[in-house]
Structure formats: C-alpha cells, structure tokens
Design an enzyme around this catalytic site. Structure first.
Site, mmCIF file in Angstrom:
data_model
loop_
_atom_site.group_PDB
_atom_site.id
_atom_site.type_symbol
_atom_site.label_atom_id
_atom_site.label_comp_id
_atom_site.label_asym_id
_atom_site.label_seq_id
_atom_site.Cartn_x
_atom_site.Cartn_y
_atom_site.Cartn_z
ATOM 1 N N SER A 36 0.795 -1.227 0.000
ATOM 2 C CA SER A 36 0.000 0.000 0.000
ATOM 3 C C SER A 36 0.826 1.275 0.000
ATOM 4 O O SER A 36 0.304 2.332 -0.312
ATOM 5 C CB SER A 36 -0.948 -0.010 1.194
ATOM 6 O OG SER A 36 -0.206 0.021 2.385
ATOM 7 N N HIS A 64 -5.712 -4.635 -1.723
ATOM 8 C CA HIS A 64 -5.454 -3.436 -2.536
ATOM 9 C C HIS A 64 -5.384 -3.750 -4.023
ATOM 10 O O HIS A 64 -5.289 -2.828 -4.837
ATOM 11 C CB HIS A 64 -4.132 -2.772 -2.117
ATOM 12 C CG HIS A 64 -4.288 -1.748 -1.049
ATOM 13 N ND1 HIS A 64 -4.949 -0.554 -1.244
ATOM 14 C CD2 HIS A 64 -3.888 -1.745 0.239
ATOM 15 C CE1 HIS A 64 -4.932 0.144 -0.127
ATOM 16 N NE2 HIS A 64 -4.300 -0.558 0.795
ATOM 17 N N LYS A 80 -12.762 -1.893 0.046
ATOM 18 C CA LYS A 80 -11.958 -1.001 -0.808
ATOM 19 C C LYS A 80 -12.627 -0.902 -2.184
ATOM 20 O O LYS A 80 -13.695 -0.313 -2.284
ATOM 21 C CB LYS A 80 -10.512 -1.488 -0.862
ATOM 22 C CG LYS A 80 -9.812 -1.307 0.481
ATOM 23 C CD LYS A 80 -8.314 -1.540 0.455
ATOM 24 C CE LYS A 80 -7.679 -1.121 1.769
ATOM 25 N NZ LYS A 80 -7.242 -2.237 2.605
HETATM 26 C C1 LIG Z 1 -7.216 -2.723 3.975
HETATM 27 C C2 LIG Z 1 -6.498 -3.993 4.112
HETATM 28 C C3 LIG Z 1 -6.919 -4.985 5.004
HETATM 29 C C4 LIG Z 1 -8.065 -4.756 5.967
HETATM 30 O O1 LIG Z 1 -9.285 -4.722 5.287
HETATM 31 P P1 LIG Z 1 -10.625 -4.495 6.140
HETATM 32 O O2 LIG Z 1 -11.680 -5.236 5.387
HETATM 33 O O3 LIG Z 1 -10.845 -3.013 6.166
HETATM 34 O O4 LIG Z 1 -10.396 -5.058 7.489
HETATM 35 C C5 LIG Z 1 -6.230 -6.173 5.035
HETATM 36 N N1 LIG Z 1 -5.171 -6.400 4.234
HETATM 37 C C6 LIG Z 1 -4.716 -5.465 3.376
HETATM 38 C C7 LIG Z 1 -3.541 -5.764 2.504
HETATM 39 C C8 LIG Z 1 -5.367 -4.244 3.289
HETATM 40 O O5 LIG Z 1 -4.908 -3.331 2.431
#
Ligand SMILES: *Cc1c(COP(=O)(O)O)cnc(C)c1O
Length: 396
Positions: A183, A211, A242
């Site tokens: 990220s 992501h 996301k």
């Molecule tokens: C955002 C993210 C998560 C967490 O996702 P949520 O559904 O908001 O708990 C887990 N792993 C990665 C790589 C992320 O970018």
C-alpha cells in the site's frame, strides 16, 4: 486506580503528539466520492480513498442494499453456524469464488478478521509461514496467533525468499504469504517468481488481494490475473471495504478443504456476527456488474496511466506502479506534511506519509486514483501539485 492510569495515558498521548504522530480525523459530511464535503464546509477532490472503482456511492449498489433491507431486514443477530447464514451470504460466497476462479469462499466481518483467522486453524508448530516484511498489519497479527515457525523476507526480495524457503525445509508444510499490492509504494508482488519458488521448494501460496482486487489485472481479478495464475494460489484473502463498494466485509477464498476447515475452526468466523444482509446483497450486485462490463476497470487504468504520465512530465519523482497507488516522492518528512497541507488549500485531499509508516528519508504523498475521477479532476490535481511543487522548491 484510574487516576494513575489516566496520568499514564495523558503522558503517552502527549508523547505521540510531540513526535508529530497524533492522528486527527477529518469529518466528511457528504457521501464518499471524487468530490467530498468536509465539516468545515470546504469541498475537496478526494485522492486518498480506497474507492478505486468509485462504487462507494453507486446507485445500483444502494438500490440493491435498500431492496435487501425490505426483503431480509437489518441484521442477522447471529454468527454464521448458529442462525447467521442467509441465502444472500451463500450467494455472495459463490460469486466471490467465481470471480477469482477459486473453489469456495468464507465471509468475515472484515479482511482484518479474514487474515486474523486464517493461519491458526490451518498450521501448527511443525509448519512454516514465510511472510513478506511489508505485509499488512492484519497478516502480522494473524501470524502471531499461530504456532507455526515464522520466517520473514525483505519486501518482494526473491533472493531472500529463497533463503528463507531453504531454512523452512525443516518444517512439514510451508505457506508463503504476500500482499498482492503493497500500500505504500503501490508495487505488485512478483507472483511469477514467487510461484516458481513455491514449486521449487514445495510451498503453498497465500495472497492478500485487498489493494489489488478490482484494480490489478485487465478485468480486476487481482495479481492472479496479472500473472496469469488463476487457481494457483491456495489461499486468497480480500476486502469488500476497498474497490468492491467500500462498505464492510472480508473474505478468504481458495481450496475447498481449506475453506471447510476455516468454517470449522476460524475464530473470527465462529465467534463474530455475520455481515448484514444489505451488505451481502450489494456485494452480489457488485460482482454481477463486474462480470457484465469492464468499464470501471478500464477507466481506472486510464486514469492511473494519465496521472502518472502527466506527473512525470511535470517533473515529479514517481515510484513505478502497476496499481492505482501513486507515490509522489518528496523524501523529507516535514516537506510531505507542508505539501499535503498546501494541496488541501488548493482543494486536493491527499495524505503525506513519513517514518515510521514508510522508511526514514522516504517521505511521500500517496495519491490513490479512482474510476470516480473525471479528467477535469485529474487535471486540477496535477495543476495543484505543479503549483505547490514550484512554491516549495520541489520543481524547478
Ligand atoms: C485494507 C487492508 C486490510 C483490511 O481490510 P478491512 O476489510 O478493512 O479489514 C487487510 N489487508 C490489506 C492488505 C489491506 O490493504
């Protein structure tokens, strides 16, 4: 007791603030989107949401959610194995498996839970987890809960992965774990090389596509599409929070027996509520839309290419990316904060990141592109970056 504890916390909080690490939250009073309104009344263009496909405020998803409220009510009031499994949950699990070309799927309240609950039920002290150093916090926490022997390799460093795999030959089962897209740099895990090493050293693969799903690959199937390795990773985790609508929810998808075992033993699944029917219904609608047309992925990919190209021409130092994350490198921590504050005055909302979120001396502004952005939005952002860049001496 609390008086002493209160003093302790007050000092700790002051130390966080003194280090410049205190997180203040900006209050948004409009739906999430390309243009948002914050509580001060300012309207800004948003370049820091994970709203990659612009679905957070999509009318079709809202309609599907509203319909499910009428047909299925508001909440499930139960974990899945007691009375929290609805037809919508089952359908969504099937849709996710079809989308990724996997055998079965298990839903969680969040990807944080999916990662928190994936290792401990599957691997024991005889086994090995080989994890990328920049993997998400939820993977790190999940690994901590598991008794398997831990190996860590430097981010996307295949020589180091090979070294760790050699050491891990001492264990019974081996699982390589990586984020699909990291990220902070927006770099993609080198899945072709990871796959080759997994085959050479007899290991399984888990990819967190949080992501990358919806973003990477021509049709947004994530890094397994980009590297043409559909069905080759034993485990994929991801989020509905996301690109896939941005509400809430996570999943693990992969081999049938693995998903079966998680349903029996995964603690965040067994001891936490199931997602609301309206979220499942909107998720189903979302995966249907993703299979009908590729318009949103195409737009996101075009937006990303356009932004990267124009920013490079403008003279900015941009990290190479195959994702929708664009790291504008400024290196200096204070500069990254000043730059972001100036951009906000210009109506562009981005976040500057610096140590310890990124390595020391690697401060940057992270720009996240979205299919919700129109070209005028991108042009406005590029113009603002250029203006502030010149004012602050980043550009000549
Ligand atoms: C955002 C993210 C998560 C967490 O996702 P949520 O559904 O908001 O708990 C887990 N792993 C990665 C790589 C992320 O970018």
């Amino acid at each position: 007791m609390y008086a002493a504890f209160k003093d302790f916390l007050t000092q700790e909080l002051a130390a966080i603030a003194d280090a410049g690490l205190y997180k203040n939250e900006r209050v948004i009073v409009s739906p999430q989107g390309a243009e948002i309104e914050v509580s001060t009344g300012q309207k800004v263009l948003n370049f820091c949401a994970n709203n990659y496909l612009g679905l957070s405020n999509n009318p079709k998803l809202i309609a599907a959610a509203k319909e499910a409220l009428d047909t299925h009510g508001y909440g499930m009031s139960s974990v899945r194995f007691i009375c929290g499994t609805g037809d919508l949950h089952k359908t969504l699990e099937r849709k996710i498996a079809d989308f990724f070309g996997t055998e079965d799927t298990i839903l969680y309240a969040a990807a944080f839970d999916a990662n928190g609950g994936v290792f401990e039920p599957l691997l024991g002290q005889e086994d090995a987890i080989i994890s990328d150093s920049l993997n998400h916090a939820s993977i790190i926490d999940g690994v901590r809960l598991c008794k398997a022997v831990r190996y860590r390799y430097q981010n996307a460093d295949m020589d180091d992965l090979e070294t760790q795999l050699k050491l891990a030959q001492a264990q019974r089962f081996r699982l390589i774990v990586t984020d699909g897209v990291f990220s902070m740099d927006g770099n993609v895990a080198p899945m072709d090389e990871i796959l080759a090493l997994a085959e050479k050293y007899n290991a399984m693969i888990m990819i967190d596509e949080s992501h990358s799903a919806g973003v990477v690959g021509h049709t947004g199937r994530g890094v397994t599409e980009l590297y043409n390795m559909k069905g080759k990773a034993e485990i994929i985790t991801g989020t509905l929070g996301k690109a896939f609508g941005g509400a809430i929810g996570g999943f693990t998808t992969g081999k049938k027996e693995i998903i079966d075992m998680l349903r029996q033993r995964s603690r965040p699944y067994l001891f936490s509520n199931s997602i609301p029917p309206l979220v499942a219904a909107a998720g189903i609608k979302m995966f249907e839309m993703m299979t009908e047309t590729n318009d949103l992925q195409d737009k996101l990919h075009n937006n990303t290419a356009y932004f990267m190209q124009k920013m490079t021409v403008a003279g900015f130092d941009i990290k190479p990316t195959q994702s929708a994350i664009c790291a504008v490198m400024l290196y200096d921590a204070k500069l990254s904060q000043d730059f972001a504050a100036r951009l906000l005055k210009e109506g562009i909302y981005v976040i500057g990141f610096y140590f310890p979120v990124v390595p020391r001396g690697q401060a940057r502004i992270r720009v996240q592109l979205s299919a919700a952005h129109e070209q005028a939005h991108l042009d406005k952002a590029i113009a603002a970056f250029t203006k502030v860049g010149k004012d602050l001496g980043v550009l000549k």
